[in-house]
Design a protein around this motif. Structure first.
Motif, PDB file in Angstrom:
ATOM      1  N   PRO A  37      -4.811  -5.990 -12.232  1.00 23.41           N
ATOM      2  CA  PRO A  37      -4.496  -4.275 -13.028  1.00 23.41           C
ATOM      3  C   PRO A  37      -3.139  -3.928 -12.880  1.00 23.41           C
ATOM      4  N   SER A  38      -2.798  -2.835 -13.356  1.00 24.89           N
ATOM      5  CA  SER A  38      -1.653  -2.867 -12.793  1.00 24.89           C
ATOM      6  C   SER A  38      -0.804  -2.148 -12.498  1.00 24.89           C
ATOM      7  N   THR A  41      -1.663   0.755 -10.443  1.00 21.11           N
ATOM      8  CA  THR A  41      -3.482   1.013 -10.307  1.00 21.11           C
ATOM      9  C   THR A  41      -4.095   0.299  -9.147  1.00 21.11           C
ATOM     10  N   PHE A  42      -3.475  -0.988  -9.374  1.00 23.42           N
ATOM     11  CA  PHE A  42      -3.495  -1.727  -7.895  1.00 23.42           C
ATOM     12  C   PHE A  42      -3.261  -0.662  -6.676  1.00 23.42           C
ATOM     13  N   ASP A  45      -5.623   2.059  -5.756  1.00 14.89           N
ATOM     14  CA  ASP A  45      -6.902   2.103  -5.219  1.00 14.89           C
ATOM     15  C   ASP A  45      -6.211   0.834  -3.169  1.00 14.89           C
TER      16      ASP A  45
ATOM     17  N   LEU B 127     -10.680  -5.635  -8.354  1.00 11.83           N
ATOM     18  CA  LEU B 127      -9.884  -5.308  -9.486  1.00 11.83           C
ATOM     19  C   LEU B 127     -11.043  -5.362 -10.787  1.00 11.83           C
ATOM     20  N   SER B 128     -12.024  -5.446 -10.251  1.00 11.28           N
ATOM     21  CA  SER B 128     -13.083  -5.139 -11.262  1.00 11.28           C
ATOM     22  C   SER B 128     -13.802  -3.180 -11.839  1.00 11.28           C
ATOM     23  N   ARG B 130     -12.482  -0.415 -12.478  1.00  8.34           N
ATOM     24  CA  ARG B 130     -11.600   0.206 -13.757  1.00  8.34           C
ATOM     25  C   ARG B 130     -13.054  -0.191 -14.074  1.00  8.34           C
TER      26      ARG B 130
END
Lengths: 130, 363
Positions: A37-38, A41-42, A45, B127-128, B130
């Protein structure tokens, strides 16, 4: 793949991320060619600072495990992307670890046993997850 | 008519307030993080029941007396509106007071029972996740914007047809009840306000998409389901609202240009239809999201607990986390989103459009 972070651990968060991503690739949860992920984003989250994620990505990039490609982000390298330089660096790390193992009194067999059981463990996990 | 509308809105408002403790994220009770294995604690259940019972009692008493008062006395339209608004605010104020009371109680209980102490705190990311995100793409929000630009263009082209008095406010019956002199600015001011709102919606949807998918380490599947449901239906609700607002504003704008285009019954129906669909879809949204994580689908892992981020939640209501790049996060008490007050972009997205709209109404 699920990344698990222990915020109160002695291991810094970026190091925890790096370790788990490497393990995830070894197990096969993430495949070469997949993108991570970018950074934003990471970090969003996990609710952590973007610098922490950046640090982990740079560490992975330095090891050659990911390539940071403009627009497509952090892409997992494939095994043939590695070269002698990667192996030399690992040899150095092994040397230190083996030396430490000998210092604490592990025998040759114990070290061999540990290596093969770790490899088996990672391979078994990959079968289970798949 | 006014009474009926106020009663419907107040009943829905009170209904949502009453149901909130049962619609929030499963591991957050009155704004306090409670470890998964304690969420069915008897005391906590009694807090939730007491809260709902007290809010429903107050709502029933106040709304019934309001209805009797309006029907028995000859209250004027203004009085009905004023008292109705006061009662709605009173219900909200009362439920907030109760919230803070039980917020304190839950906090005390958590400390007393030492919940979450001596367990490893874990934070996780998928990680999945999205790839499973089903939010509407941002560009569908360009459709209402294009319609509004069209309406503005049409208004300019038909400028001579416009009456000398431009309506600025409409009653619930769909007829204009406030006017201003015709100028090039006042002629397009209402579609311009609509445009500001639509751009705000677009900004909200983009920032929501960029905000984090926050998962629970102890209820990973349930929390993922809730986060994905919340994101998906937020985008749908926002899109529906944007389309409805566009339809209503454009309808009134076209009627200002062509007064005889439709007859009175349709004009009367438009605001009511708008109200009914908006309220109905909001309730459906709250229920859909609120129920998404109530079935336990995870095996409880021993020795670990979710990362306790209560320190980032001021009063259990306001999220302030400078490190988190998320602009919006899921609300703790209620269904929906709240701003990350540690991230200034959030304020800008909400405050700038409001400032522009206020400015417009003074022009």
């Amino acid at each position: 793949m699920i990344i698990r972070i222990e915020p109160e651990s002695d291991i810094p968060i970026y190091q925890q991320m790096t370790n788990q991503i490497i393990e995830g690739i070894a197990i096969g949860l993430i495949q070469p060619g997949d993108s991570l992920p970018s950074v934003r984003t990471f970090a969003a989250d996990l609710g952590i600072n973007m610098h922490t994620v950046n640090k982990s990505y740079h560490q992975l990039e330095k090891k050659g495990i990911i390539r940071i490609v403009p627009k497509s982000g952090a892409v997992i390298s494939s095994p043939h992307d590695y070269n002698d330089f990667s192996f030399d660096r690992l040899k150095e790390n092994y040397k230190l670890l083996i030396a430490e193992s000998l210092v604490v009194g592990m025998s040759n067999e114990q070290i061999q046993e540990l290596v093969s059981s770790t490899i088996n463990h990672l391979k078994n996990s990959s079968n289970k997850e798949a | 008519m006014t009474l009926a509308i106020f009663l419907i809105i107040a009943v829905i408002l009170a209904g949502i307030q009453i149901a909130v403790p049962f619609l929030v994220k499963r591991t957050v009770i009155f704004g306090i993080t409670v470890p998964e294995k304690h969420i069915n604690n008897e005391k906590l259940s009694s807090f939730k029941k007491k809260y709902s019972l007290l809010v429903s009692l107050l709502s029933i008493i106040s709304l019934v007396s309001y209805a009797i008062w309006v029907l028995s006395s000859s209250a004027s339209e203004e009085q009905t509106v004023l008292i109705g608004t006061v009662i709605q605010f009173a219900i909200i104020l009362f439920s907030f007071t109760l919230y803070f009371y039980f917020h304190g109680k839950t906090l005390q209980l958590k400390k007393k029972m030492k919940w979450g102490e001596n367990t490893k705190q874990i934070q996780i990311a998928d990680l999945s996740a999205r790839a499973k995100d089903e939010m509407l793409p941002w560009y569908v929000f360009l459709v209402p914007i294009l319609i509004t630009v069209g309406v503005i263009g049409y208004t300019i082209s038909q400028y001579t047809l416009l009456p000398d008095q431009i309506p600025t406010h409409w009653g619930i019956n769909g007829e204009a009840d406030a006017f201003t002199d015709k100028t090039p600015v006042s002629a397009v001011s209402s579609p311009l306000m609509l445009l500001v709102m639509q751009v705000m919606f677009l900004a909200i949807i983009i920032s929501t998409k960029k905000s984090g998918i926050k998962l629970s380490a102890t209820a990973t599947n349930a929390s993922r389901l809730r986060q994905l449901t919340l994101r998906k239906y937020t985008s749908w609700l926002l899109f529906l609202t944007s389309i409805l607002l566009t339809g209503m504003f454009s309808f009134f704008q076209l009627r200002t240009i062509h007064p005889d285009i439709v007859d009175g019954t349709i004009v009367m129906a438009v605001p009511i239809i708008f109200l009914v669909i908006t309220l109905g879809s909001t309730v459906a949204f709250a229920l859909k999201v609120g129920r998404s994580d109530k079935r336990s689908i995870d095996e409880a892992a021993a020795g670990i607990t979710d990362y306790d981020d209560d320190k980032h939640w001021v009063g259990g209501l306001f999220y302030v986390n400078k490190n988190d790049p998320s602009i919006f996060v899921e609300k703790r008490f209620g269904v929906g989103w709240t701003i990350n007050f540690g991230n200034p972009i959030g304020y800008l997205i909400i405050l700038i459009p409001i400032a522009i709209i206020i400015l417009f109404s003074f022009l």
